[in-house]
Design a protein around this motif. Structure first.
Motif, PDB file in Angstrom:
ATOM      1  N   SER A   1      -7.752   4.128  -7.043  1.00  0.00           N
ATOM      2  CA  SER A   1      -7.389   4.384  -8.775  1.00  0.00           C
ATOM      3  C   SER A   1      -8.650   5.295  -9.150  1.00  0.00           C
ATOM      4  CB  SER A   1      -7.386   3.168  -9.572  1.00  0.00           C
ATOM      5  OG  SER A   1      -8.366   2.421  -9.698  1.00  0.00           O
ATOM      6  N   ARG A   2      -8.382   5.901 -10.419  1.00  0.00           N
ATOM      7  CA  ARG A   2      -9.472   6.778 -10.906  1.00  0.00           C
ATOM      8  C   ARG A   2     -10.578   5.985 -11.452  1.00  0.00           C
ATOM      9  NH1 ARG A   2      -8.052  12.490 -13.746  1.00  0.00           N
ATOM     10  NH2 ARG A   2      -6.588  12.374 -11.851  1.00  0.00           N
ATOM     11  N   ASN A   3     -10.274   4.988 -12.024  1.00  0.00           N
ATOM     12  CA  ASN A   3     -11.288   4.144 -12.903  1.00  0.00           C
ATOM     13  C   ASN A   3     -11.497   2.903 -12.105  1.00  0.00           C
ATOM     14  OD1 ASN A   3      -8.957   2.723 -13.116  1.00  0.00           O
ATOM     15  ND2 ASN A   3      -9.107   2.446 -15.423  1.00  0.00           N
TER      16      ASN A   3
ATOM     17  N   MET B   1       0.368  -3.278  -7.052  1.00  0.00           N
ATOM     18  CA  MET B   1       0.378  -3.878  -8.264  1.00  0.00           C
ATOM     19  C   MET B   1       1.966  -4.131  -8.222  1.00  0.00           C
ATOM     20  SD  MET B   1      -1.532  -4.212 -10.698  1.00  0.00           S
ATOM     21  CE  MET B   1      -0.366  -4.062 -12.302  1.00  0.00           C
ATOM     22  N   ALA B   2       2.663  -3.395  -7.717  1.00  0.00           N
ATOM     23  CA  ALA B   2       4.269  -3.591  -7.795  1.00  0.00           C
ATOM     24  C   ALA B   2       4.448  -5.045  -7.192  1.00  0.00           C
ATOM     25  CB  ALA B   2       5.123  -2.527  -6.883  1.00  0.00           C
TER      26      ALA B   2
ATOM     27  N   MET C   1       0.814  -1.225   0.081  1.00  0.00           N
ATOM     28  CA  MET C   1       0.183  -0.027   0.041  1.00  0.00           C
ATOM     29  C   MET C   1       0.968   1.381  -0.033  1.00  0.00           C
ATOM     30  SD  MET C   1      -3.304  -0.552   0.314  1.00  0.00           S
ATOM     31  CE  MET C   1      -4.109   0.794   0.888  1.00  0.00           C
ATOM     32  N   SER C   2       0.553   2.218  -0.798  1.00  0.00           N
ATOM     33  CA  SER C   2       0.919   3.603  -0.810  1.00  0.00           C
ATOM     34  C   SER C   2       0.864   4.044   0.537  1.00  0.00           C
ATOM     35  CB  SER C   2       0.691   4.111  -2.026  1.00  0.00           C
ATOM     36  OG  SER C   2       1.195   5.698  -1.907  1.00  0.00           O
ATOM     37  N   VAL C   3       2.075   4.601   0.935  1.00  0.00           N
ATOM     38  CA  VAL C   3       2.077   5.455   2.170  1.00  0.00           C
ATOM     39  C   VAL C   3       1.344   6.894   2.006  1.00  0.00           C
ATOM     40  CG1 VAL C   3       3.131   6.136   4.532  1.00  0.00           C
ATOM     41  CG2 VAL C   3       4.236   4.172   2.910  1.00  0.00           C
ATOM     42  N   SER C   4       1.534   7.380   0.874  1.00  0.00           N
ATOM     43  CA  SER C   4       0.795   8.835   0.939  1.00  0.00           C
ATOM     44  C   SER C   4      -0.751   8.860   0.479  1.00  0.00           C
ATOM     45  CB  SER C   4       1.365   9.112  -0.248  1.00  0.00           C
ATOM     46  OG  SER C   4       1.352   8.756  -1.619  1.00  0.00           O
TER      47      SER C   4
ATOM     48  N   VAL D   1     -13.620  -0.921  -1.971  1.00  0.00           N
ATOM     49  CA  VAL D   1     -12.839  -1.819  -0.806  1.00  0.00           C
ATOM     50  C   VAL D   1     -12.727  -3.252  -1.538  1.00  0.00           C
ATOM     51  CG1 VAL D   1     -12.964  -2.438   1.544  1.00  0.00           C
ATOM     52  CG2 VAL D   1     -13.820  -0.437   1.085  1.00  0.00           C
ATOM     53  N   LYS D   2     -11.644  -3.708  -1.526  1.00  0.00           N
ATOM     54  CA  LYS D   2     -11.399  -4.905  -2.332  1.00  0.00           C
ATOM     55  C   LYS D   2     -10.502  -5.810  -1.531  1.00  0.00           C
ATOM     56  CE  LYS D   2     -12.044  -2.256  -6.644  1.00  0.00           C
ATOM     57  NZ  LYS D   2     -11.618  -1.925  -7.966  1.00  0.00           N
ATOM     58  N   ALA D   3     -10.453  -6.916  -2.055  1.00  0.00           N
ATOM     59  CA  ALA D   3      -9.636  -8.204  -1.672  1.00  0.00           C
ATOM     60  C   ALA D   3      -8.520  -8.360  -2.843  1.00  0.00           C
ATOM     61  CB  ALA D   3      -9.993  -9.162  -1.074  1.00  0.00           C
ATOM     62  N   CYS D   4      -7.249  -8.556  -2.455  1.00  0.00           N
ATOM     63  CA  CYS D   4      -6.293  -8.717  -3.642  1.00  0.00           C
ATOM     64  C   CYS D   4      -6.731 -10.169  -4.580  1.00  0.00           C
ATOM     65  CB  CYS D   4      -4.868  -8.891  -2.931  1.00  0.00           C
ATOM     66  SG  CYS D   4      -3.428  -9.239  -4.125  1.00  0.00           S
TER      67      CYS D   4
END
Ligand SMILES: [Zn+2]
Length: 187
Positions: free
Chosen positions: A160-162, A170-171, A1-4, A144-147
């Motif tokens: 994400s916008r879309n 993703m990384a 998860m991105s910290v920002s 709210v999703k699960a990987c």
């Protein structure tokens, strides 16, 4: 998860954190014992009618209920990331809401909210669903999703916008899955 990334709205982080009490990758589970469950709920201030009305110790049967709720939530989140709907999971979520008597409340100051009317443990579990009612109204619940990675299933908020996110990061998981798909094709 991105910290920002900003916090998810409506207190959804509570739901996300609850689902992530089990870490498939590390093989850890914060709800492994009734004491672990009680500690987690108390840390988050999750009581039924009030934060203070959750009395311990909890029983194993109650822990099993909490785990059933957690995995039903995970199934619902998986549906948001492209998995199919899971009728059993949705029935489980409704059962938790019913047992906790999740209700619309009208306050003298004109505010309206949704909260459990059942004290104690049944109310505590239902309180974990409260952020969802607000998030459902403005569509953010679907974020709210699960990987999708089988060995991950981590809950996350898709900024994400879309709304196309499928993997917690993703990384890591996205690329891992891509590599696997590539290898499978290669074979
Ligand atoms: Zn993942």
């Amino acid at each position: 998860m991105s910290v920002s990334s900003p916090d998810p709205p409506h207190g959804l982080q509570l739901v996300i954190d609850f689902v992530n009490t089990r870490d498939l990758e590390l093989g850890t589970d914060e709800l492994e014992t009734p004491a672990g469950l009680l500690g987690w709920l108390r840390d988050r201030g999750v009581g039924g009618v009030s934060a203070g009305d959750l009395e311990g110790p909890l029983r194993e049967a109650q822990r099993v209920r909490a785990v059933a709720l957690r995995e039903a939530l995970r199934a619902a989140l998986l549906a948001h990331s492209g998995g199919g709907p899971d009728a059993k999971a949705l029935a489980e979520l409704e059962g938790v809401a019913e047992r906790g008597r999740l209700s619309v409340r009208f306050h003298p100051d004109g505010t309206v909210d949704v909260a459990p009317r059942a004290p104690g443990f049944a109310g505590s579990l239902a309180r974990l669903l409260v952020p969802i009612s607000a998030a459902a109204a403005d569509g953010t619940w679907g974020r709210v999703k699960a990987c999708r990675a089988d060995d991950c299933r981590w809950a996350f908020y898709d900024h994400s916008r879309n709304r196309s996110g499928r993997w917690c990061d993703m990384a890591v998981c996205g690329n891992r899955t891509k590599v696997r798909t590539y290898r499978a094709k290669d074979r």
